[in-house]
Each structure stands twice: as structure tokens, then as C-alpha cells.
Design a protein around this motif. Structure first.
Motif, PDB file in Angstrom:
ATOM      1  N   HIS A   1      41.365  41.173  46.210  1.00  0.00           N
ATOM      2  CA  HIS A   1      39.918  41.362  45.786  1.00  0.00           C
ATOM      3  C   HIS A   1      39.989  40.327  44.727  1.00  0.00           C
ATOM      4  CE1 HIS A   1      35.797  42.559  44.546  1.00  0.00           C
ATOM      5  NE2 HIS A   1      36.234  42.642  43.611  1.00  0.00           N
ATOM      6  N   LEU A   2      41.112  40.576  43.674  1.00  0.00           N
ATOM      7  CA  LEU A   2      40.845  39.596  42.402  1.00  0.00           C
ATOM      8  C   LEU A   2      41.205  37.950  42.890  1.00  0.00           C
ATOM      9  CD1 LEU A   2      43.753  41.173  40.211  1.00  0.00           C
ATOM     10  CD2 LEU A   2      41.164  41.219  40.281  1.00  0.00           C
TER      11      LEU A   2
ATOM     12  N   ARG B   1      37.344  37.177  44.106  1.00  0.00           N
ATOM     13  CA  ARG B   1      36.478  37.422  42.706  1.00  0.00           C
ATOM     14  C   ARG B   1      36.698  36.116  41.956  1.00  0.00           C
ATOM     15  NH1 ARG B   1      36.132  41.767  37.766  1.00  0.00           N
ATOM     16  NH2 ARG B   1      34.337  40.954  36.750  1.00  0.00           N
ATOM     17  N   HIS B   2      38.038  35.640  41.718  1.00  0.00           N
ATOM     18  CA  HIS B   2      38.451  34.553  40.798  1.00  0.00           C
ATOM     19  C   HIS B   2      38.779  33.267  41.420  1.00  0.00           C
ATOM     20  CE1 HIS B   2      38.356  37.209  37.609  1.00  0.00           C
ATOM     21  NE2 HIS B   2      38.947  37.991  38.269  1.00  0.00           N
TER      22      HIS B   2
ATOM     23  N   VAL C   1      40.984  35.178  35.754  1.00  0.00           N
ATOM     24  CA  VAL C   1      41.597  36.342  36.070  1.00  0.00           C
ATOM     25  C   VAL C   1      42.005  37.458  34.926  1.00  0.00           C
ATOM     26  CG1 VAL C   1      43.928  35.671  36.554  1.00  0.00           C
ATOM     27  CG2 VAL C   1      42.977  37.470  38.143  1.00  0.00           C
TER      28      VAL C   1
ATOM     29  N   TYR D   1      43.495  51.532  42.132  1.00  0.00           N
ATOM     30  CA  TYR D   1      43.545  50.406  41.277  1.00  0.00           C
ATOM     31  C   TYR D   1      42.970  49.213  41.964  1.00  0.00           C
ATOM     32  CZ  TYR D   1      47.175  49.444  44.930  1.00  0.00           C
ATOM     33  OH  TYR D   1      47.870  49.344  46.137  1.00  0.00           O
ATOM     34  N   ASN D   2      42.633  48.080  41.179  1.00  0.00           N
ATOM     35  CA  ASN D   2      41.999  46.888  41.864  1.00  0.00           C
ATOM     36  C   ASN D   2      43.017  46.339  42.817  1.00  0.00           C
ATOM     37  OD1 ASN D   2      39.777  46.354  40.263  1.00  0.00           O
ATOM     38  ND2 ASN D   2      40.960  46.177  38.714  1.00  0.00           N
TER      39      ASN D   2
ATOM     40  N   GLN E   1      46.646  45.118  34.280  1.00  0.00           N
ATOM     41  CA  GLN E   1      46.490  45.922  35.385  1.00  0.00           C
ATOM     42  C   GLN E   1      46.048  47.313  34.852  1.00  0.00           C
ATOM     43  OE1 GLN E   1      46.219  45.553  38.614  1.00  0.00           O
ATOM     44  NE2 GLN E   1      47.007  43.218  38.645  1.00  0.00           N
ATOM     45  N   LYS E   2      45.319  47.850  35.557  1.00  0.00           N
ATOM     46  CA  LYS E   2      44.978  49.364  35.340  1.00  0.00           C
ATOM     47  C   LYS E   2      45.162  50.193  36.311  1.00  0.00           C
ATOM     48  CE  LYS E   2      41.011  47.064  33.868  1.00  0.00           C
ATOM     49  NZ  LYS E   2      41.615  46.087  33.594  1.00  0.00           N
TER      50      LYS E   2
ATOM     51  N   ILE F   1      40.454  38.354  32.743  1.00  0.00           N
ATOM     52  CA  ILE F   1      39.545  39.391  32.331  1.00  0.00           C
ATOM     53  C   ILE F   1      40.085  40.700  33.296  1.00  0.00           C
ATOM     54  CG2 ILE F   1      37.874  38.888  34.241  1.00  0.00           C
ATOM     55  CD1 ILE F   1      36.940  39.637  30.681  1.00  0.00           C
ATOM     56  N   ASP F   2      40.788  40.615  34.256  1.00  0.00           N
ATOM     57  CA  ASP F   2      41.313  41.753  34.884  1.00  0.00           C
ATOM     58  C   ASP F   2      42.548  41.893  34.705  1.00  0.00           C
ATOM     59  OD1 ASP F   2      38.743  42.526  36.366  1.00  0.00           O
ATOM     60  OD2 ASP F   2      38.906  40.520  37.579  1.00  0.00           O
TER      61      ASP F   2
END
Length: 152
Positions: free
Chosen positions: A122-123, A126-127, A95, A117-118, A101-102, A97-98
């Protein structure tokens, strides 16, 4: 539990003006009443007041102009808090890699400003994060509150 978190985020999204239309990309978007720059300024100010680290602010429109290209107003703020991010990375190293936060501040073709935002759920998928439901819920709530405050 992931389905519960996703449903909670969707319910929160619909009740607060958020749009959970992620096009399968795991994104959450909210309309802003302000320009891209104003919304990003408000967001950055809120982060700083809450003691959340602001690592960078990227103005893609300005960067495009430097190479003689045009782009609608588009900015990204990179931010985070190790008190929240570290426990998430302890659950799943990938995680990172993500993180941090952005938040993306952008203007669509109709001139509407958005904050995207993500989605933390979902994270999780994904992870393959397991055992961090409380952290994911906290991050979801913080992101929703921060973006709503900046956009209103």
C-alpha cells in the motif's frame, strides 16, 4: 511487480493466519492468542532482541481513562530500523510520513485481540515508489514474521 508483491502478501497472509481484510485502507491484521498488553509486550521484546528501535508505545485506553472516557484495550508501538527505512525514503521522500513503522494492538467488540500494520504494498502505491521492490519485499516479510511471532 506491485501486483506480484500484493499477491505474495495475500498468499502469506492466508497461509499464516493473517487476514488481509484491509477495508481499502492498506492494512494487514492478524489475530492474536494473547491479550492486547501481552501481545504488545511480546512484540516489543522481539523488536528489542532483533535490535530494532522502539521509539514509543502509546496506550490509548489509558489515555482515554485520564479524560474519563472508555476505550477497549488499544496500543500502538512505533518502531523502525534506518537500514531498511532509509533506502525506502531514497526511493520516495514522501514515504517518510509513514515512517517509522507502527503496529496497532487492539481488542474488537467480541474480545478478540488483533495486531494491525500498514501493508508495505500500500505504501508503494500511496507514495508511487519505484525501484524498491526488494526493500518492500523485505519489509513485508519482516512485518509478517514479527507480528506472527508476537501473536502466537
Amino acid at each position: 511487480m506491485i501486483k506480484y508483491i500484493s499477491a505474495s502478501i495475500l498468499a502469506l497472509s492466508l497461509s499464516s493466519g493473517l487476514i488481509a481484510d484491509d477495508h481499502g485502507a492498506g492494512l494487514v491484521s492478524i489475530k492474536s492468542q494473547h491479550t492486547v498488553n501481552q501481545t504488545a509486550d511480546r512484540f516489543e521484546s522481539i523488536l528489542k532482541k532483533k535490535g530494532i528501535n522502539v521509539f514509543a508505545r502509546v496506550d490509548h485506553e489509558q489515555n482515554a481513562e485520564k479524560v474519563a472516557l472508555k476505550l477497549a484495550p488499544t496500543q500502538v508501538i512505533i518502531f523502525g530500523n534506518p537500514k531498511i527505512g532509509t533506502p525506502l525514503m531514497q526511493c520516495s521522500k514522501t514515504v517518510a510520513i509513514d515512517l517509522p513503522q507502527k503496529a496497532l494492538f487492539w481488542q474488537d467488540d467480541k474480545g478478540q485481540t488483533w495486531v494491525t500494520y500498514n501493508a508495505p504494498a500500500h505504501l508503494t502505491e500511496r507514495h508511487e515508489i519505484k525501484g524498491c521492490d526488494q526493500v518492500i519485499t523485505k519489509i513485508s516479510n519482516v512485518l509478517a514474521n514479527l507480528t506472527r511471532a508476537a501473536a502466537k
